[in-house]
Design a protein around this motif. Structure first.
Motif, short mmCIF file in Angstrom:
data_model
loop_
_atom_site.label_atom_id
_atom_site.label_comp_id
_atom_site.label_asym_id
_atom_site.label_seq_id
_atom_site.Cartn_x
_atom_site.Cartn_y
_atom_site.Cartn_z
N PRO A 200 0.81 -1.23 0.00
CA PRO A 200 0.00 0.00 0.00
C PRO A 200 0.84 1.28 0.00
O PRO A 200 0.38 2.31 -0.50
CB PRO A 200 -0.83 -0.13 1.29
CG PRO A 200 -0.90 -1.59 1.54
CD PRO A 200 0.43 -2.12 1.12
N GLN A 203 1.27 2.73 -3.34
CA GLN A 203 0.08 3.24 -4.02
C GLN A 203 0.01 4.76 -3.85
O GLN A 203 -0.84 5.29 -3.12
CB GLN A 203 -1.18 2.56 -3.48
CG GLN A 203 -1.27 1.08 -3.85
CD GLN A 203 -2.53 0.43 -3.33
OE1 GLN A 203 -2.73 0.30 -2.12
NE2 GLN A 203 -3.40 0.00 -4.24
N VAL A 245 -2.88 -5.16 -0.90
CA VAL A 245 -3.72 -4.09 -1.43
C VAL A 245 -5.14 -4.61 -1.60
O VAL A 245 -5.39 -5.82 -1.58
CB VAL A 245 -3.19 -3.55 -2.78
CG1 VAL A 245 -1.79 -2.98 -2.61
CG2 VAL A 245 -3.20 -4.64 -3.86
#
Length: 497
Positions: A200, A203, A245
């Motif tokens: 994550p 991201q 994710v």
């Protein structure tokens, strides 16, 4: 100095005009053209040449890697001493193949794998620009061969190269399944390395995953989208039980396929012009008979997609719209590779652009062709289309082997059309033949040995079907069917909470 970002979206924007100019038949939404029939998948036997190629490419990893750390050089011979983390991933996979083929003993492979994983697990991670091997579980694209730290200021923390490294790490976890102290340590180290990657964090613009990060500049301003080798990143990110994710990442990834689907050389498929984009994820994942929602709509799987891409590249070489020397039914293969130089020269009455290291390909998007052929493009497509790959590899070896085949198999690339007396970035000119690369590149060697072995007996695929993280990633991405609906079998080697 060699900097290799893989930026397919940016690359596509730069070369879209070139695609139209150079390829003529390149389009995204052609209205129902007649389509060439791809014959049913055949299983012709491998010739003795493939035994030789496989052994030589194995030796690249076994002989050039640092035996104390497992760091594999990006290329060999090299002038700059850095390791590619992706090449390490291919090397870790090659060691198991070496055991199966009898090149090394199981204990030798265990010790080399242990050295590699111990280094990776203990290498320093942090935000500092110097002295670190990685950050947030990811690794820098290139590491110093001696120190194992980030090689230089231009080297990025790479999501895709970390994924290719993890392919080998998870292969090691599932292959070394015996009840011994050393093999148990391999499994434990592999688990630690994989589970600590903070997907994550990469991201930057969720739910897509960024291409990378740099200590001074921050996140690279591009995400993995379209269709390319980034597929492996998303499957690994979805498979993590600790730092995974959301499934919306896969939805966003496949939604970005919109501009990649189309028809090229009478093949309708999900396109990415360089063949490595159709190969890398398939090294570790058997996509035969399994489909996500996108491919269920299309009516076939990603393996068939790569088969069509392979046929399209060969058809392009036969058509040879740019008139390059020697292109034909058994001389083809465009992918990321070395090239002679970044220069413009007159060729057949027009000015042509040539490149040194670059992604090359023919297709719906991301297209560039300067006459440079990389044998890995055809050789690593072996499982997809053996009936056209085996004759191509045989002919390139038979016709040009004296120039392009040596200690570790095929040199990275060659360009018979480039005969210009200009300064070269790499390689040399062979009188009467053209330009030939001087180096072998780890990320081009790796797909050759692994895909030969996958063609022989599904070896890497069978090992990876047992890996719970790969299975979980595929299932969370919505894949069903085929082997994925069957029990894992054997030792799963890791527990996914």
């Amino acid at each position: 100095m060699l900097l290799r970002y893989r930026l397919p979206s940016l690359f596509a924007a730069i070369v879209v005009a070139a695609c139209v100019l150079a390829h003529g038949g390149c389009s995204q939404r052609e209205p129902e053209p007649p389509r060439a029939a791809v014959t049913p998948l055949l299983r012709p036997p491998l010739t003795p040449l493939f035994d030789d190629i496989e052994r030589r490419t194995f030796n690249y990893f076994w002989e050039t890697a640092n035996p104390d750390t497992g760091l594999v050089p990006d290329r060999y011979p090299y002038t700059e001493p850095f390791s590619s983390i992706a090449a390490i991933g291919f090397g870790l996979t090659a060691y198991g193949i070496g055991v199966e083929r009898g090149y090394v003993s199981r204990d030798q492979a265990v010790q080399r794998t242990l050295a590699t994983l111990r280094f990776l697990e203990g290498a320093p991670q942090g935000s500092r620009a110097e002295g670190m091997a990685g950050y947030h579980g990811f690794y820098y694209h290139f590491l110093d061969l001696k120190t194992g730290a980030r090689y230089a200021d231009w080297v990025e923390l790479s999501s895709v190269d970390t994924a290719l490294l993890l392919g080998g790490v998870l292969f090691s976890q599932s292959y070394f399944d015996q009840d011994t102290k050393d093999e148990a340590e391999i499994r434990r180290l592999a688990d630690t390395i994989y589970r600590r990657v903070e997907w994550p964090w990469m991201q930057a613009r969720p739910p897509l995953i960024a291409m990378g990060w740099m200590p001074k500049q921050g996140y690279i301003p591009y995400d993995w989208q379209g269709y390319n080798e980034g597929m492996l990143i998303y499957i690994l990110a979805l498979g993590s039980p600790t730092q995974g994710v959301g499934t919306n990442a896969w939805t966003a990834w496949t939604k970005s396929y919109e501009h990649a689907w189309g028809t090229f050389q009478q093949q309708e498929y999900l396109g990415f012009a360089p063949l490595f984009g159709h190969q890398y994820s398939h090294v570790w994942i058997d996509f035969r008979g399994i489909q996500d929602a996108y491919m269920r709509e299309r009516g076939f799987d990603y393996f068939e997609n790569s088969r069509r891409a392979t046929y399209a590249q060969r058809a392009y070489a036969i058509a040879n719209p740019m008139g390059w020397k020697l292109y034909g039914e058994n001389v083809w293969g465009l992918t990321a590779s070395d090239g002679p130089a970044g220069t413009s020269q007159d060729y057949a009455g027009s000015t042509r652009a040539f490149r040194h290291y670059s992604a090359r390909g023919a297709g719906i998007a991301d297209a560039f062709d300067d006459g440079t052929i990389a044998p890995t493009a055809a050789a690593a497509s072996l499982p997809f289309a053996p009936e056209i790959v085996i004759p191509a590899v045989e002919e390139m070896h038979d016709q040009f082997g004296a120039q392009i085949y040596s200690t570790y198999g095929f040199l990275d690339a060659f360009n018979p059309s480039f005969t210009y007396d200009v300064p070269l970035k790499t390689g040399h000119l062979v009188p009467g033949f053209g330009w030939v690369a001087s180096d072998y590149i780890g990320i081009d060697q790796g797909p050759i040995i692994t895909m030969i072995e996958n063609y022989r007996d599904d070896f890497v695929w069978k090992v990876m079907r047992r890996n719970p993280y790969i299975r979980r990633g595929l299932q969370r991405a919505g894949f069903t069917g085929g082997w994925l609906d069957e029990p894992a079998g054997g030792n799963t080697t890791a527990a996914v909470p």
